[in-house]
Design a protein around this motif. Sequence first.
Motif, PDB file in Angstrom:
ATOM      1  N   ASN A  63       0.815  -1.209   0.000  1.00 11.83           N
ATOM      2  CA  ASN A  63       0.000   0.000   0.000  1.00 11.83           C
ATOM      3  C   ASN A  63       0.851   1.263   0.000  1.00 11.83           C
ATOM      4  OD1 ASN A  63      -2.667   1.137   0.082  1.00 11.83           O
ATOM      5  ND2 ASN A  63      -2.287   1.718   2.207  1.00 11.83           N
ATOM      6  N   GLU A  64       2.028   1.198   0.651  1.00 11.97           N
ATOM      7  CA  GLU A  64       2.907   2.360   0.730  1.00 11.97           C
ATOM      8  C   GLU A  64       3.860   2.474  -0.460  1.00 11.97           C
ATOM      9  OE1 GLU A  64       4.815   1.866   4.456  1.00 11.97           O
ATOM     10  OE2 GLU A  64       2.994   2.256   5.641  1.00 11.97           O
ATOM     11  N   GLY A  65       3.784   1.517  -1.380  1.00  7.09           N
ATOM     12  CA  GLY A  65       4.602   1.579  -2.584  1.00  7.09           C
ATOM     13  C   GLY A  65       6.023   1.081  -2.428  1.00  7.09           C
ATOM     14  N   ILE A  66       6.336   0.475  -1.277  1.00  4.74           N
ATOM     15  CA  ILE A  66       7.710   0.026  -1.055  1.00  4.74           C
ATOM     16  C   ILE A  66       8.056  -1.145  -1.956  1.00  4.74           C
ATOM     17  CG2 ILE A  66       9.279  -0.952   0.661  1.00  4.74           C
ATOM     18  CD1 ILE A  66       7.750   0.606   2.783  1.00  4.74           C
ATOM     19  N   ILE A  67       7.119  -2.094  -2.107  1.00 10.19           N
ATOM     20  CA  ILE A  67       7.384  -3.240  -2.965  1.00 10.19           C
ATOM     21  C   ILE A  67       7.505  -2.796  -4.413  1.00 10.19           C
ATOM     22  CG2 ILE A  67       6.332  -5.340  -3.888  1.00 10.19           C
ATOM     23  CD1 ILE A  67       5.520  -6.108  -1.126  1.00 10.19           C
ATOM     24  N   ALA A  68       6.677  -1.818  -4.841  1.00 11.07           N
ATOM     25  CA  ALA A  68       6.812  -1.302  -6.203  1.00 11.07           C
ATOM     26  C   ALA A  68       8.191  -0.688  -6.418  1.00 11.07           C
ATOM     27  CB  ALA A  68       5.719  -0.266  -6.465  1.00 11.07           C
ATOM     28  N   ARG A  69       8.713  -0.035  -5.396  1.00  4.54           N
ATOM     29  CA  ARG A  69      10.051   0.535  -5.514  1.00  4.54           C
ATOM     30  C   ARG A  69      11.111  -0.560  -5.564  1.00  4.54           C
ATOM     31  NH1 ARG A  69      12.848   4.968  -1.377  1.00  4.54           N
ATOM     32  NH2 ARG A  69      14.780   5.219  -2.572  1.00  4.54           N
ATOM     33  N   PHE A  70      10.938  -1.617  -4.760  1.00  4.17           N
ATOM     34  CA  PHE A  70      11.885  -2.721  -4.793  1.00  4.17           C
ATOM     35  C   PHE A  70      11.946  -3.352  -6.186  1.00  4.17           C
ATOM     36  CE2 PHE A  70      11.397  -3.536   0.025  1.00  4.17           C
ATOM     37  CZ  PHE A  70      12.489  -2.719   0.287  1.00  4.17           C
ATOM     38  N   ARG A  71      10.795  -3.375  -6.875  1.00  3.18           N
ATOM     39  CA  ARG A  71      10.774  -3.965  -8.215  1.00  3.18           C
ATOM     40  C   ARG A  71      11.688  -3.225  -9.184  1.00  3.18           C
ATOM     41  NH1 ARG A  71       4.754  -4.521  -7.664  1.00  3.18           N
ATOM     42  NH2 ARG A  71       4.272  -6.739  -7.475  1.00  3.18           N
ATOM     43  N   THR A  72      11.906  -1.946  -8.955  1.00  2.00           N
ATOM     44  CA  THR A  72      12.725  -1.144  -9.870  1.00  2.00           C
ATOM     45  C   THR A  72      14.207  -1.197  -9.517  1.00  2.00           C
ATOM     46  OG1 THR A  72      12.553   0.897  -8.553  1.00  2.00           O
ATOM     47  CG2 THR A  72      10.774   0.427 -10.120  1.00  2.00           C
ATOM     48  N   MET A  73      14.542  -1.795  -8.381  1.00  2.01           N
ATOM     49  CA  MET A  73      15.930  -1.815  -7.927  1.00  2.01           C
ATOM     50  C   MET A  73      16.642  -3.071  -8.422  1.00  2.01           C
ATOM     51  SD  MET A  73      15.270  -0.487  -4.023  1.00  2.01           S
ATOM     52  CE  MET A  73      17.008  -0.546  -3.573  1.00  2.01           C
ATOM     53  N   ALA A  74      17.960  -2.981  -8.476  1.00  2.25           N
ATOM     54  CA  ALA A  74      18.776  -4.110  -8.952  1.00  2.25           C
ATOM     55  C   ALA A  74      19.003  -5.104  -7.828  1.00  2.25           C
ATOM     56  CB  ALA A  74      20.103  -3.590  -9.486  1.00  2.25           C
ATOM     57  N   ILE A  75      17.913  -5.743  -7.402  1.00  2.00           N
ATOM     58  CA  ILE A  75      18.000  -6.775  -6.374  1.00  2.00           C
ATOM     59  C   ILE A  75      17.272  -8.010  -6.872  1.00  2.00           C
ATOM     60  CG2 ILE A  75      18.123  -5.118  -4.481  1.00  2.00           C
ATOM     61  CD1 ILE A  75      15.168  -5.654  -3.941  1.00  2.00           C
ATOM     62  N   HIS A  76      17.570  -9.114  -6.252  1.00  2.00           N
ATOM     63  CA  HIS A  76      16.885 -10.365  -6.603  1.00  2.00           C
ATOM     64  C   HIS A  76      15.411 -10.234  -6.234  1.00  2.00           C
ATOM     65  CE1 HIS A  76      15.784 -14.657  -6.424  1.00  2.00           C
ATOM     66  NE2 HIS A  76      16.731 -14.808  -7.332  1.00  2.00           N
ATOM     67  N   ARG A  77      14.522 -10.451  -7.211  1.00  2.00           N
ATOM     68  CA  ARG A  77      13.092 -10.186  -6.989  1.00  2.00           C
ATOM     69  C   ARG A  77      12.521 -11.048  -5.865  1.00  2.00           C
ATOM     70  NH1 ARG A  77      10.377  -7.341 -10.936  1.00  2.00           N
ATOM     71  NH2 ARG A  77       8.430  -8.443 -10.513  1.00  2.00           N
ATOM     72  N   GLY A  78      12.943 -12.300  -5.812  1.00  9.26           N
ATOM     73  CA  GLY A  78      12.387 -13.175  -4.787  1.00  9.26           C
ATOM     74  C   GLY A  78      12.837 -12.854  -3.377  1.00  9.26           C
ATOM     75  N   SER A  79      13.891 -12.037  -3.236  1.00 10.83           N
ATOM     76  CA  SER A  79      14.422 -11.750  -1.906  1.00 10.83           C
ATOM     77  C   SER A  79      13.429 -10.965  -1.052  1.00 10.83           C
ATOM     78  CB  SER A  79      15.738 -10.976  -2.014  1.00 10.83           C
ATOM     79  OG  SER A  79      15.535  -9.700  -2.602  1.00 10.83           O
ATOM     80  N   VAL A  80      12.579 -10.179  -1.692  1.00 16.11           N
ATOM     81  CA  VAL A  80      11.605  -9.387  -0.942  1.00 16.11           C
ATOM     82  C   VAL A  80      10.647 -10.311  -0.184  1.00 16.11           C
ATOM     83  CG1 VAL A  80       9.792  -7.649  -1.111  1.00 16.11           C
ATOM     84  CG2 VAL A  80      11.779  -7.523  -2.630  1.00 16.11           C
TER      85      VAL A  80
END
Length: 272
Positions: free
Chosen positions: A103-120
């Motif tokens: 809801n706060e958009g943190i996961i959407a921001r994580f999607r744009t970062m160069a990190i392993h997607r499943g790590s979230v």
Amino acid sequence: MSTPAAPARPTRLSLAVRDSATMLRRNLLHARRYPSLTLNLLLTPIMLLLLFVYIFGDTMSAGIGGGDPDRAAYIAYLVPGILFLTIGGTTIGSAVSVAMDMNEGIIARFRTMAIHRGSVLVGHVVGSVLQCVMSVVLVGAVGVAIGFRSTDATALEWLLALGLLTLVSLALTWIAVGMGLSSPNAEAASNNALPLMILPLLSSAFVPVDAMPGWFRPFAEYQPFTPAIETLRGLLLGTEIGHNGWLAVVWCVALAALGYYWSRSLFERDPK
């Protein structure tokens, strides 16, 4: 003159482990800074434990024992069910935490970062399992303080009991993560995950399945929590486990797989 060798590039697995550890640390720090949710969820199983032992204990034990009240015997019967109720309540916090991130958009921001997607998601799941184990230890300590004692359980049986509690925590956490991802806000996530705490109340946690009405007995006997509770009782108290052991494992594996694929599909779906 030879040139120095280039440093080895990190493998995909090492990157996934590194990013998952970072997300785990983030979730644990978040839980430490906002402990009220965890404490509120812990309060319910502790209050139910004290209520059923000190208010209803003699009556319930007399009903189970054929007329002779034995509060100590009822404590031994009750505590394993309360431990699984604790796990169900703790995983509600996971659903709320995931929904807040969405809801706060943190996961959407994580999607744009160069990190392993499943790590979230892995960070949320591992953090929740650790919180479940700690919550079980705390509630178990309360049970021991009021008189719960294991009956000749070996070190292997204690290890299997811990493994069962951890496996149930993992399965329910994946389901809770899916509920959090599919909820529009934290309040909806809390409501959607409420069955994880209601189902233990409709199991053999408080009374044997044989004492329930005939029309309700099949549901109580074959829902996920009853086999797990009866298996934990068998490991700690020496009662008959029968088919409950493998049935509990099958339920856990099925729920974990369902929750994992559901959560992954929701997480990888393009945001609207």
